[in-house]
Design a protein around this motif. Structure first.
Motif, short mmCIF file in Angstrom:
data_model
loop_
_atom_site.label_atom_id
_atom_site.label_comp_id
_atom_site.label_asym_id
_atom_site.label_seq_id
_atom_site.Cartn_x
_atom_site.Cartn_y
_atom_site.Cartn_z
N THR A 72 16.05 -35.32 -2.63
CA THR A 72 14.74 -35.83 -2.74
C THR A 72 14.09 -35.01 -4.41
N GLU A 120 7.62 -38.38 -5.79
CA GLU A 120 8.65 -38.24 -5.12
C GLU A 120 10.17 -39.58 -5.20
N LYS A 167 13.52 -40.60 -3.18
CA LYS A 167 14.61 -40.25 -2.26
C LYS A 167 16.06 -40.63 -2.85
N ASP A 168 17.28 -40.08 -3.81
CA ASP A 168 18.61 -40.50 -4.43
C ASP A 168 19.34 -39.69 -3.95
#
Length: 93
Positions: free
Chosen positions: A72, A65, A67-68
């Motif tokens: 997510t 996973e 985060k950008d």
């Protein structure tokens, strides 16, 4: 002399390409498995998937996973075993 005028059967020399709808259906099935998986609980284990509608199956691995920009995402690898062969895909949701 051999009589070549009689043909008793014939077969296509190359396998037909998989139907696009089967691939789309399998992609949806893989996407559902990836998005619903509890990554923390899995602890890196492989997630099996199967699509009864197409007869395809496989396994999802390397799921992480990310985060950008407040979103997510999940990056993964998946195998697809079907009547047309075996393939490896890399994806991101």
């Amino acid at each position: 002399e051999v009589d070549r005028s009689i043909v008793t059967s014939s077969a296509q020399s190359s396998p037909a390409a998989p139907a696009a709808s089967d691939q789309d259906s399998d992609q949806t099935t893989i996407g559902n498995a990836v998005s619903s998986a509890d990554i923390k609980e899995l602890g890196g284990q492989t997630v099996p998937w199967a699509n009864a509608g197409t007869g395809s199956r496989g396994a999802i691995t390397e799921m992480v996973e990310l985060k950008d920009g407040g979103l997510t995402c999940r990056r993964f690898s998946a195998t697809r075993e079907s009547f047309d062969g075996v393939a490896l895909y890399k994806g991101e949701l």
